[in-house]
Every structure is written in structure tokens, then in C-alpha cells.
Design an enzyme around this catalytic site. Structure first.
Site, PDB file in Angstrom:
ATOM      1  N   ARG A  64       0.617  -1.300   0.060  1.00 41.21           N
ATOM      2  CA  ARG A  64       0.009   0.039  -0.090  1.00 41.21           C
ATOM      3  C   ARG A  64       0.844   1.262   0.050  1.00 41.21           C
ATOM      4  NH1 ARG A  64      -3.927   2.343   4.016  1.00 41.21           N
ATOM      5  NH2 ARG A  64      -5.439   3.518   2.500  1.00 41.21           N
ATOM      6  N   HIS A  68       0.701   4.404  -2.817  1.00 43.54           N
ATOM      7  CA  HIS A  68       0.424   5.803  -2.464  1.00 43.54           C
ATOM      8  C   HIS A  68       1.543   6.291  -2.521  1.00 43.54           C
ATOM      9  CE1 HIS A  68      -3.290   5.186   0.286  1.00 43.54           C
ATOM     10  NE2 HIS A  68      -3.273   4.460  -0.317  1.00 43.54           N
ATOM     11  N   ASN A  93      -4.247   8.458   3.488  1.00 43.05           N
ATOM     12  CA  ASN A  93      -3.115   7.730   4.008  1.00 43.05           C
ATOM     13  C   ASN A  93      -3.538   7.532   5.355  1.00 43.05           C
ATOM     14  OD1 ASN A  93      -1.392   8.042   1.914  1.00 43.05           O
ATOM     15  ND2 ASN A  93      -0.998  10.275   2.486  1.00 43.05           N
ATOM     16  N   HIS A 189      -4.731  -6.369  -3.161  1.00 42.82           N
ATOM     17  CA  HIS A 189      -5.717  -6.541  -2.158  1.00 42.82           C
ATOM     18  C   HIS A 189      -5.826  -8.212  -1.952  1.00 42.82           C
ATOM     19  CE1 HIS A 189      -7.847  -2.593  -2.653  1.00 42.82           C
ATOM     20  NE2 HIS A 189      -6.821  -2.404  -2.338  1.00 42.82           N
TER      21      HIS A 189
HETATM   22  C1  HEM Z   1      -8.558   1.921  -7.253  1.00 45.51           C
HETATM   23  C2  HEM Z   1      -7.445   1.610  -6.729  1.00 45.51           C
HETATM   24  C3  HEM Z   1      -7.486   1.318  -5.187  1.00 45.51           C
HETATM   25  C4  HEM Z   1      -8.391   1.748  -4.183  1.00 45.51           C
HETATM   26  C5  HEM Z   1      -9.510   2.460  -4.330  1.00 45.51           C
HETATM   27  C6  HEM Z   1      -7.785   1.219  -3.036  1.00 45.51           C
HETATM   28  C7  HEM Z   1      -8.488   1.249  -1.787  1.00 45.51           C
HETATM   29  C8  HEM Z   1      -7.891   0.832  -0.602  1.00 45.51           C
HETATM   30  C9  HEM Z   1      -8.722   0.900   0.874  1.00 45.51           C
HETATM   31  C10 HEM Z   1      -9.968   1.756   1.040  1.00 45.51           C
HETATM   32  C11 HEM Z   1      -8.093   0.255   1.350  1.00 45.51           C
HETATM   33  C12 HEM Z   1      -8.454   0.189   3.115  1.00 45.51           C
HETATM   34  C13 HEM Z   1      -7.504   0.979   3.978  1.00 45.51           C
HETATM   35  C14 HEM Z   1      -7.956   0.895   5.355  1.00 45.51           C
HETATM   36  O1  HEM Z   1      -8.847   0.420   5.864  1.00 45.51           O
HETATM   37  O2  HEM Z   1      -6.986   1.217   6.254  1.00 45.51           O
HETATM   38  C15 HEM Z   1      -7.000  -0.516   1.018  1.00 45.51           C
HETATM   39  C16 HEM Z   1      -5.979  -1.296   1.586  1.00 45.51           C
HETATM   40  C17 HEM Z   1      -4.887  -1.888   0.729  1.00 45.51           C
HETATM   41  N1  HEM Z   1      -4.716  -1.380  -0.412  1.00 45.51           N
HETATM   42 FE1  HEM Z   1      -5.671  -0.385  -1.723  1.00 45.51          FE
HETATM   43  N2  HEM Z   1      -6.683   0.604  -3.209  1.00 45.51           N
HETATM   44  C18 HEM Z   1      -6.404   0.760  -4.653  1.00 45.51           C
HETATM   45  C19 HEM Z   1      -5.477  -0.030  -5.123  1.00 45.51           C
HETATM   46  C20 HEM Z   1      -3.994  -0.518  -4.652  1.00 45.51           C
HETATM   47  C21 HEM Z   1      -2.969  -1.057  -5.091  1.00 45.51           C
HETATM   48  C22 HEM Z   1      -2.546  -0.616  -6.660  1.00 45.51           C
HETATM   49  C23 HEM Z   1      -2.133  -1.578  -4.219  1.00 45.51           C
HETATM   50  C24 HEM Z   1      -0.884  -2.202  -4.168  1.00 45.51           C
HETATM   51  C25 HEM Z   1      -0.546  -2.550  -5.384  1.00 45.51           C
HETATM   52  C26 HEM Z   1      -2.962  -1.805  -3.103  1.00 45.51           C
HETATM   53  C27 HEM Z   1      -2.684  -2.138  -1.837  1.00 45.51           C
HETATM   54  C28 HEM Z   1      -3.347  -2.393  -0.581  1.00 45.51           C
HETATM   55  C29 HEM Z   1      -3.247  -2.959   0.518  1.00 45.51           C
HETATM   56  C30 HEM Z   1      -1.981  -4.206   0.513  1.00 45.51           C
HETATM   57  C31 HEM Z   1      -4.094  -2.889   1.441  1.00 45.51           C
HETATM   58  C32 HEM Z   1      -4.010  -3.224   2.855  1.00 45.51           C
HETATM   59  C33 HEM Z   1      -3.161  -2.441   3.786  1.00 45.51           C
HETATM   60  C34 HEM Z   1      -2.939  -3.118   5.224  1.00 45.51           C
HETATM   61  O3  HEM Z   1      -3.322  -4.251   5.329  1.00 45.51           O
HETATM   62  O4  HEM Z   1      -2.347  -2.188   6.098  1.00 45.51           O
HETATM   63  N3  HEM Z   1      -4.127  -0.916  -3.165  1.00 45.51           N
HETATM   64  N4  HEM Z   1      -6.948  -0.084  -0.419  1.00 45.51           N
HETATM   65  C1  LIG Z   2       0.625   8.232   9.555  1.00 45.02           C
HETATM   66  C2  LIG Z   2      -0.227   9.419   9.513  1.00 45.02           C
HETATM   67  O1  LIG Z   2       0.387  10.576   9.394  1.00 45.02           O
HETATM   68  N1  LIG Z   2      -1.588   9.604   9.420  1.00 45.02           N
HETATM   69  C3  LIG Z   2      -2.224  10.715   9.203  1.00 45.02           C
HETATM   70  C4  LIG Z   2      -3.138  10.525   8.095  1.00 45.02           C
HETATM   71  O2  LIG Z   2      -4.174  11.705   8.000  1.00 45.02           O
HETATM   72  C5  LIG Z   2      -4.956  11.959   9.213  1.00 45.02           C
HETATM   73  C6  LIG Z   2      -5.777  12.953   8.900  1.00 45.02           C
HETATM   74  O3  LIG Z   2      -6.462  13.064   7.631  1.00 45.02           O
HETATM   75  C7  LIG Z   2      -3.891  12.191  10.261  1.00 45.02           C
HETATM   76  O4  LIG Z   2      -4.598  12.343  11.706  1.00 45.02           O
HETATM   77  C8  LIG Z   2      -2.755  11.062  10.551  1.00 45.02           C
HETATM   78  O5  LIG Z   2      -1.718  11.358  11.518  1.00 45.02           O
END
Ligand code: HEM
Ligand SMILES: CC(=O)N[C@H]1CO[C@H](CO)[C@@H](O)[C@@H]1O
Ligand SMILES: *[C@@H]1O[C@H](CO)[C@@H](O)[C@H](O)[C@H]1NC(C)=O
Length: 325
Positions: A64, A68, A93, A189
Site C-alpha cells: 500500500r 500511495h 493515508n 488486495h
Molecule cells: C482503485 C485503486 C485502489 C483503491 C480505491 C484502494 C483502496 C483501498 C482501501 C480503501 C483500503 C483500506 C484501507 C484501510 O482500511 O485502512 C486499501 C487497503 C490496501 N490496499 Fe488498496 N486501493 C487501490 C489500489 C491498490 C493498489 C494498486 C495496491 C498495491 C499494489 C493496493 C494495496 C493495498 C493493500 C496491500 C491494502 C491493505 C493495507 C494493510 O493491510 O495495511 N491498493 N486499499
Molecule cells: C501516519 C499519518 O500521518 N497519518 C495521518 C493521516 O491523516 C490523518 C488526517 O487526515 C492524520 O490524523 C494522521 O495522523
């Protein structure tokens, strides 16, 4: 004769690399010979292995993070900069994590050769290593990035979880990535978690219908409702890959889950339903070479660059002191 030709070729190549601008010249093994005899990629890998042995979820964190970083202003480690309005403070983020892994790798490489290895390259190398530790391929990364000087929350223009497939395709197209690249990259994902708040609407009140998203398997709706109660104050997390046996593994099971209507985010599920992407999803769900193709897509993601000059940061969290004045 052949030796002569090889010599001419080598000279020509050397000349080309001299005249071509350094900016943007990524290559595999860029650090070979640039840090004495040290194997830079090996040093980073050892740090990642040590962290992975403590916490297998670092793969999700790093994937992720690379997304980003690269999607906003190119892969320039701008995501790592601390500061009042830096990218990492932007709401998408919110839950990007793993900064300490990059710090640990940076400390290890700085000890060998200070000021040589960019934080942007460390993100890409560490992500590759974590992916391979989680069952994905050991794809060959390109290196030679510089770290950016600018990081602004207002530049964060990432796609959202409720984007339609065509909106997401155009967001990726703006970065030169195809719809197929996008489908492979969303394969990220296959590991990691999402907080309830990112898909709560699908469970209770999808598009103001007062009902759950009809494209979600009703059994999954029930499971997720118990994990994500409607008026809960805590924002729980659930696995993005609902095959619990492979929730920590980089494989194609995410796509199989989408076909079974068990996608978590709306964009995940839509990939398997929209006619712009459903054929690609079916193909990947049946394929045996997901790791290879995913690695190729990660290399493309890693090639996004901002075009503005940069530096090799001393600390990944701050621009170098001479600049920040
Ligand atoms: C249309 C594109 C994408 C959208 C809208 C999206 C959206 C999201 C969202 C909403 C989450 C959940 C975050 C949370 O609950 O904290 C997430 C998690 C994640 N995303 Fe995406 N994502 C996209 C593309 C990608 C891409 C291209 C990658 C990597 C190649 C990626 C890797 C991940 C991973 C690994 C997580 C889990 C993070 C964790 O467990 O800490 N995503 N994404
Ligand atoms: C790791 C980090 O800096 N996270 C920030 C993401 O954004 C929120 C506000 O939008 C901050 O409160 C977090 O500290
Ligand atoms: C994709 O979706 C379209 C329209 O919903 C459908 O006609 C087509 O058969 C699907 N293709 C595949 C490969 O599932």
C-alpha cells in the site's frame, strides 16, 4: 572479430548512457558497485526478512505504501516526509503503515555508504522482498530513483473505494497505466485489511437504498455485519482476501473471491462485474502465472516519476538540512 564487435558495442552503450539524462534512468541493479563491495539489495532484504519474521502483515503495509508513494507525484518517497501538511496527513493515508521498516533499511544502508541509496528505491526494494516472502515472485526491481523535495496533502489524488471501474481506469490512465495493469495491481488486495468505514455502506445502506449491496454474497453480508456493527464506535478491520487460508499470501485467490461475490471494497467487486474488466478478472482467476504478471505490473507502478529534481535523503522522514532552510 567478435571480441572487437563486443568492444564497439560496449563503447557505444557507455556513450549512450553518458549522453542520456540521468533523470528517469531507472535500471535493474543500479546500486551494483556503487556501495563498495556491499550488496545493497541483499542488505535491504535482510532487514525485510527480520521484520517479516516478526509480523507477516508488513507485506500489505509495504504494497500500500508503494502504491500511495508512486501514484502521487511519482515514486519519490514523498509519502515518507513528516510535516504538518505532508502527504501522509491526507485522509487516504490514514492507515498507511510500515514507515519503521523503511527507517530500519535506511539505517542499514547508510551505515555502509552514506548518501547513496534513495528512500524511494528502498520502498520499491522492500516491497518486492516482502511480496516474495509472502508467496509472490521475486521480481527484478529497477532502481536509481531520487527522493522528492515536496510532499503536500493537497496533491493526494488517489482513487477512492467507491469509484466506478471507469473512474478508476481513467485515474490509472492519467498515470500511463492500462486497465489491465490496474486489474493486476489491485491484486495487491490479495493481502491486508480494510477498515469497516471503507465499505460500511455496502452492508446497511447501499446507495441510499436502505439495503445491502445486492452484488455481495448474502452470507458475507451477515459475517461482515457482525464484524462491523452499524453504530459502532470502533472501526474494525477485515481481510481484503476473504479466503482465510490465503489472506496473507500473494496469489490469485482475491480474483476467485471476486467471482464468488466476496469482494470487500466496492471497487474490488465491480472489477469482476464491469464489462471493462470482468474478462481480465476471469483470466487471472484461472491463470497460473499471477506472480509473474503482478511483478511486471509492480515494476510499471515503480516506473512512475515526477520529473522534478531530487536528492538522496539522509533521513527518509525529512528533506536534507541544506535544502529545508
Ligand atoms: C482503485 C485503486 C485502489 C483503491 C480505491 C484502494 C483502496 C483501498 C482501501 C480503501 C483500503 C483500506 C484501507 C484501510 O482500511 O485502512 C486499501 C487497503 C490496501 N490496499 Fe488498496 N486501493 C487501490 C489500489 C491498490 C493498489 C494498486 C495496491 C498495491 C499494489 C493496493 C494495496 C493495498 C493493500 C496491500 C491494502 C491493505 C493495507 C494493510 O493491510 O495495511 N491498493 N486499499
Ligand atoms: C501516519 C499519518 O500521518 N497519518 C495521518 C493521516 O491523516 C490523518 C488526517 O487526515 C492524520 O490524523 C494522521 O495522523
Ligand atoms: C462480462 O460482462 C458482460 C456484461 O455483463 C458479459 O456479457 C460477458 O459475458 C462477461 N464476460 C466474461 C468473460 O465474464
Amino acid at each position: 572479430m567478435a571480441r572487437m564487435a563486443a568492444l564497439v558495442l560496449a563503447l557505444a552503450l557507455a556513450l549512450v548512457s553518458l549522453v542520456s539524462p540521468c533523470q528517469g534512468a531507472l535500471q535493474a541493479g543500479f546500486y551494483k558497485g556503487k556501495c563498495g563491495k556491499a550488496d545493497v539489495e541483499g542488505v535491504v532484504r535482510r532487514v525485510v526478512v527480520a521484520q517479516f519474521n516478526k509480523d507477516r502483515t508488513i507485506t500489505a503495509a509495504l504494497l500500500r505504501m508503494q502504491f500511495h508513494d508512486c501514484f502521487v507525484n511519482g515514486c519519490d518517497a514523498s509519502i515518507l516526509l513528516d510535516g504538518k501538511n505532508s502527504e501522509k496527513t491526507a485522509s487516504p493515508n490514514l492507515s498507511v503503515r510500515g514507515y519503521e521498516i523503511i527507517d530500519a533499511a535506511k539505517t542499514a544502508v547508510e551505515a555502509l555508504c552514506p548518501g547513496v541509496i534513495s528512500c524511494a528505491d528502498i520502498i520499491v526494494m522492500a516491497t518486492r522482498d516482502a511480496v516474495s516472502l509472502s508467496g509472490g515472485g521475486q521480481y527484478p526491481v529497477q532502481t536509481g530513483r531520487k527522493d522528492g523535495l515536496v510532499s503536500l496533502a493537497s496533491n493526494v489524488n488517489l482513487p477512492g473505494p467507491s469509484f466506478s471501474v471507469s473512474q478508476a481506469i481513467s485515474a490509472f490512465a492519467q498515470k500511463g497505466l492500462s486497465a489491465t495493469d490496474m486489474v493486476f495491481l489491485l491484486g495487491g488486495h490479495t493481502v491486508g485489511v480494510a477498515h469497516c468505514s471503507f465499505f460500511q455502506d455496502r452492508l446497511y445502506n447501499f446507495q441510499n437504498t436502505g439495503k445491502p449491496d445486492p452484488t455481495m454474497d448474502p452470507a458475507l453480508v451477515r459475517t461482515l455485519r457482525s464484524r462491523c456493527p452499524e453504530k459502532s464506535k470502533v472501526d474494525n478491520t477485515v481481510n481484503l482476501d476473504q479466503n482465510q487460508l490465503s489472506a496473507l499470501t500473494v496469489d490469485n485467490s482475491y480474483y476467485k473471491q471476486l467471482q464468488a461475490h466476496r469482494g470487500i471494497l466496492q471497487i474490488d467487486q465491480e472489477l469482476a462485474l464491469d464489462r471493462l474488466t470482468n474478462a481480465t478478472v476471469s483470466k487471472i482467476a484461472k491463470s497460473l502465472d499471477f506472480s509473474t504478471k503482478f511483478g511486471e505490473a509492480m515494476v510499471k507502478l515503480g516506473a512512475l516519476q515526477s520529473g522534478s529534481p531530487g536528492e538522496i535523503r539522509k533521513s527518509c522522514r525529512a528533506v536534507n538540512p541544506s535544502r529545508s532552510k
